[in-house]
Motif scaffolding. Structure first.
Motif, PDB file in Angstrom:
ATOM      1  N   PRO A 348      38.358  29.005   2.583  1.00  0.00           N
ATOM      2  CA  PRO A 348      38.858  29.890   1.512  1.00  0.00           C
ATOM      3  C   PRO A 348      39.705  29.176   0.474  1.00  0.00           C
ATOM      4  N   THR A 349      40.503  28.168   0.885  1.00  0.00           N
ATOM      5  CA  THR A 349      41.381  27.477  -0.064  1.00  0.00           C
ATOM      6  C   THR A 349      41.191  25.969   0.082  1.00  0.00           C
ATOM      7  N   ASN A 350      41.734  25.212  -0.892  1.00  0.00           N
ATOM      8  CA  ASN A 350      41.596  23.758  -0.902  1.00  0.00           C
ATOM      9  C   ASN A 350      42.864  23.057  -0.398  1.00  0.00           C
ATOM     10  N   ASP A 351      43.637  23.734   0.438  1.00  0.00           N
ATOM     11  CA  ASP A 351      44.849  23.126   0.980  1.00  0.00           C
ATOM     12  C   ASP A 351      44.852  23.270   2.490  1.00  0.00           C
ATOM     13  N   ASP A 352      45.991  22.917   3.092  1.00  0.00           N
ATOM     14  CA  ASP A 352      46.043  22.964   4.548  1.00  0.00           C
ATOM     15  C   ASP A 352      46.253  24.364   5.097  1.00  0.00           C
ATOM     16  N   ASN A 353      46.205  25.394   4.223  1.00  0.00           N
ATOM     17  CA  ASN A 353      46.271  26.771   4.711  1.00  0.00           C
ATOM     18  C   ASN A 353      44.937  27.260   5.262  1.00  0.00           C
ATOM     19  N   SER A 354      43.854  26.548   4.931  1.00  0.00           N
ATOM     20  CA  SER A 354      42.526  26.879   5.462  1.00  0.00           C
ATOM     21  C   SER A 354      42.128  25.829   6.468  1.00  0.00           C
ATOM     22  N   ASN A 355      41.543  26.260   7.559  1.00  0.00           N
ATOM     23  CA  ASN A 355      41.202  25.327   8.627  1.00  0.00           C
ATOM     24  C   ASN A 355      39.885  25.707   9.280  1.00  0.00           C
ATOM     25  N   LEU A 356      39.108  24.684   9.605  1.00  0.00           N
ATOM     26  CA  LEU A 356      37.969  24.826  10.506  1.00  0.00           C
ATOM     27  C   LEU A 356      38.395  24.222  11.841  1.00  0.00           C
ATOM     28  N   LYS A 357      38.407  25.030  12.889  1.00  0.00           N
ATOM     29  CA  LYS A 357      38.936  24.597  14.175  1.00  0.00           C
ATOM     30  C   LYS A 357      37.847  24.586  15.234  1.00  0.00           C
ATOM     31  N   VAL A 358      37.916  23.591  16.113  1.00  0.00           N
ATOM     32  CA  VAL A 358      37.034  23.500  17.281  1.00  0.00           C
ATOM     33  C   VAL A 358      37.926  23.527  18.512  1.00  0.00           C
ATOM     34  N   ALA A 359      37.660  24.467  19.418  1.00  0.00           N
ATOM     35  CA  ALA A 359      38.478  24.633  20.629  1.00  0.00           C
ATOM     36  C   ALA A 359      37.635  24.387  21.860  1.00  0.00           C
ATOM     37  N   ASN A 360      38.299  24.000  22.949  1.00  0.00           N
ATOM     38  CA  ASN A 360      37.590  23.837  24.217  1.00  0.00           C
ATOM     39  C   ASN A 360      37.477  25.179  24.920  1.00  0.00           C
ATOM     40  N   SER A 361      36.963  25.167  26.167  1.00  0.00           N
ATOM     41  CA  SER A 361      36.722  26.419  26.890  1.00  0.00           C
ATOM     42  C   SER A 361      38.012  27.174  27.207  1.00  0.00           C
ATOM     43  N   ASP A 362      39.165  26.478  27.180  1.00  0.00           N
ATOM     44  CA  ASP A 362      40.451  27.129  27.436  1.00  0.00           C
ATOM     45  C   ASP A 362      41.070  27.703  26.168  1.00  0.00           C
ATOM     46  N   GLY A 363      40.400  27.541  25.040  1.00  0.00           N
ATOM     47  CA  GLY A 363      40.930  28.040  23.784  1.00  0.00           C
ATOM     48  C   GLY A 363      41.846  27.075  23.068  1.00  0.00           C
ATOM     49  N   LYS A 364      42.016  25.872  23.602  1.00  0.00           N
ATOM     50  CA  LYS A 364      42.884  24.880  22.966  1.00  0.00           C
ATOM     51  C   LYS A 364      42.132  24.175  21.844  1.00  0.00           C
ATOM     52  N   VAL A 365      42.746  24.120  20.665  1.00  0.00           N
ATOM     53  CA  VAL A 365      42.128  23.458  19.519  1.00  0.00           C
ATOM     54  C   VAL A 365      42.219  21.949  19.713  1.00  0.00           C
ATOM     55  N   VAL A 366      41.080  21.274  19.724  1.00  0.00           N
ATOM     56  CA  VAL A 366      41.044  19.826  19.924  1.00  0.00           C
ATOM     57  C   VAL A 366      40.593  19.080  18.677  1.00  0.00           C
ATOM     58  N   PHE A 367      40.126  19.804  17.679  1.00  0.00           N
ATOM     59  CA  PHE A 367      39.665  19.154  16.456  1.00  0.00           C
ATOM     60  C   PHE A 367      39.719  20.160  15.323  1.00  0.00           C
ATOM     61  N   GLY A 368      40.099  19.680  14.157  1.00  0.00           N
ATOM     62  CA  GLY A 368      40.151  20.579  13.017  1.00  0.00           C
ATOM     63  C   GLY A 368      40.016  19.824  11.718  1.00  0.00           C
TER      64      GLY A 368
END
Length: 631
Positions: A348-368
């Motif tokens: 949605p935005t061009n700053d760090d307020n927008s994120n694409l997140k990848v989480a593991n099976s426990d819901g922990k974000v491991v990559f973004g």
């Protein structure tokens, strides 16, 4: 051994064949021990004897069965299946007969065989010429009649219903009704008529369309797909006249509590005797639902799935034949997938307020990845988020003792690559020229190989070697020169060992290497195979190709090269002018000048490379510092 007893004895006896004389009948028993515990899954010997006249009469038949009880202690056997000769010789008309049962040799009971087993005697009807397949559908019908509180059925019995009659009612006839069946119409006097044609066998393909349910609500008795009868006239106001209908499917009897039973063979008769051939199965393929032995129905195809206000939706082909899938969220096109443009996810935005997140099976974000393009993560889920650094160095002093065609291990670094990627290997230090003559050394970096034992490794060494010499310098002892060399490798996942090899080329040379540092930077590209050069760029401005830095170079494996011969001649001579002519020396000198020019060019390339390395180190530091997780 505990004494056995039979706690429940069930005799189930029937004729096994109506076309010839039967010789067996079935027997079941539940076995328990003396304490009453069921003998489950036990192997026993059950003896059967048939006695004539009395429980201690003469034995006319005997046999033994070896059986194993089931989980409920139940044993099943067929009497007469072992000793068929004696069974066939029994005259069942000369009874009574008694059956004696023993378990593992111990008699546990004797009981009289009742009338059911003597159906074997009915074999004599085989000689009768009775023809029951008449063409009259009504000659088996019976009539119910009620008179003087007695319910009777024609050619049957009479039941006294006086106990059920409402004694408060002064009329003896006002509750009496008569049932009449004409064709397929069942009528009750002072009531309604029910069409029974739906119950007749019409060779239809449905096994269930004749089934009906009876229910009682208050005083209303209803039958599904039929009528409702008000039974209030049969009550005396106390609610004690309620009766229940029960249907026994096994023998097709309809029974009413506190009343009689009616056999319904013609209603539930399955003419083809197959209870499953009318069953059908549903299946679905793509957008079509199929019915076995029937037709099919195509489901409507939707090109769009949206919410109520149509600003969040999934749409296939917004424009005709564009072959694109679009996902809109809150009115903004967020995701597009097509062959022409690939898969595009718009933040949605061009700053760090927008994120694409990848989480593991426990819901922990491991990559973004945020709107600025910055990647972050801890590397626990995606190993290619975090580069690796491995180095070996410090204060060292290595005398180079190997001559040409032999290679000395100066320094090694081993790194575990979690996936495929690039390894940028850098070696640096300084060299001391110790002889008063012409000193020279050759060095090179290899991966997972030893040039002393492998031709391929030696070829690889010469393809990417570094040569340095004090030729054309003043011949004094203890001269020093800085040393630097680097090389890029494509690597796969697993253990990677990088080694700096060197030799002094000739036996007369004296070379010592000090404070050699060997550093490996690993840049992941993911996957398990070896990386490709195109998949990783070390610089934003230009694509890196596999390369090395050669301060001076000689031909690959210069065994017969003219330059090699001249260099050998000059190295083995105390006075260069005594071995070569002035013209040859000038030629060699010019070649050295050319090499120095090339060396200068390479120094400039090294400077540019150092700048790139500095930029890379900054990027690595930034990535290593970015350990926060955006949850």
């Amino acid at each position: 051994m505990k004494k056995l007893c039979i706690s429940i004895l069930i005799l189930i006896i029937w004729l096994t064949n109506f076309a010839q004389t039967p010789t067996t009948f079935n027997y079941q028993a539940v076995l328990r021990d003396a304490s009453g515990q069921i003998l489950a899954n036990q192997s026993v010997e059950i003896g059967i004897a048939i006695l004539q006249g009395s429980p201690i009469g003469s034995e006319v038949f005997a046999e033994t069965h070896s059986v194993t009880t089931n989980n409920f202690g139940l044993a099943n056997l067929q009497i007469g299946s072992v000793n068929t000769v004696e069974m066939e010789s029994i005259d069942w008309s000369a009874g009574p007969y008694f059956i004696e049962v023993s378990v593992d040799g111990t008699v546990v009971g004797t009981s009289q065989l009742l009338s059911v087993p003597f159906a074997m005697r009915a074999v004599t009807v085989e000689n009768d010429n009775v023809e029951d397949a008449d063409a009259d559908p009504a000659n088996e019908l019976q009539q119910l009649a009620f008179e003087n509180n007695e319910l009777s059925i024609s050619d049957g019995n009479v039941i006294d219903l006086s106990a059920l009659i409402n004694t408060k009612d002064t009329s003896a006839t006002n509750e009496l009704q008569q049932l009449a069946l004409e064709g397929e119409q069942l009528t009750i006097t002072e009531g309604n008529t029910v069409d029974l044609s739906a119950l007749a066998n019409t060779n239809d393909t449905s096994p269930t369309n004749e089934l009906q349910d009876i229910s009682l609500t208050g005083t209303d008795l209803s039958i599904s797909k039929g009528s409702t009868v008000d039974l209030s006239v049969l009550q005396d106001g106390t609610g004690t006249d309620e009766q229940k209908l029960t249907f026994y499917g096994g023998n097709r009897y309809l029974t009413i509590s506190n009343g009689n039973s009616v056999h319904l063979p013609f209603v539930l008769h399955e003419q083809d005797d197959d209870k499953t051939n009318e069953l059908q199965a549903l299946s679905i393929s793509n957008d079509t639902i199929f019915l076995s032995n029937g037709n099919y129905v195509k489901l409507p195809v939707a090109s769009k799935l949206s919410d109520a206000d149509n600003d969040t939706k999934i749409q296939v082909e917004e424009n005709p034949d564009e072959d694109m899938l679009r996902v809109d969220i809150a009115g903004s096109e967020t995701l597009t997938i097509s062959d022409s443009t690939g898969t595009i996810l718009r933040l949605p935005t061009n700053d760090d307020n927008s994120n694409l997140k990848v989480a593991n099976s426990d819901g922990k974000v491991v990559f973004g990845v945020d709107g600025t393009g910055m990647m972050y993560g801890d590397g626990s889920g995606l190993s290619n988020v975090k580069p690796l650094l491995k180095s070996s160095g410090g204060n060292s002093n290595v005398q180079i003792t190997m001559n040409y065609s032999f290679y000395q291990n100066v320094k090694s670094v081993t790194l575990e690559a979690p996936c495929s990627g690039k390894c940028f290997v850098m070696a640096s230090g300084y060299v001391r020229w110790e002889s008063e003559g012409w000193d020279v050394y050759v060095s090179g970096i290899t991966r997972n190989s030893d040039p002393n034992t492998s031709w391929d490794a030696e070829f690889d060494f010469y393809d990417h070697l570094n040569v340095a010499t004090d030729y054309n310098c003043a011949d004094i002892q203890d001269q020093y020169a800085s040393y630097a060399q680097h090389r890029c490798f494509n690597v796969g996942a697993g253990t990677q060992t990088f080694t700096l090899w060197a030799n002094k080329y000739t036996s007369s040379a004296k070379v010592r290497m000090y404070d050699v540092n060997l550093t490996v930077l690993f840049f992941p590209t993911a996957g398990t195979g070896e990386g490709t050069l195109k998949s990783t760029q070390l610089d934003d401005d230009s694509e890196q190709q596999e390369s090395d830095v050669r301060f001076t170079s000689i031909p690959r494996r210069p065994d017969g090269g003219e330059l090699r011969k001249r260099l050998d001649a000059m190295m083995n001579s105390e006075k260069k002018t005594e071995v070569v002519s002035n013209n040859e020396f000038v030629e060699l000198h010019n070649k050295v000048d050319d090499l120095e020019a090339e060396n200068e060019k390479l120094r400039k390339e090294k400077s540019e490379t150092d700048q790139r390395i500095s930029a890379i180190e900054k990027q690595v530091k930034r990535l290593l510092k970015t350990e926060k997780l955006e949850n």
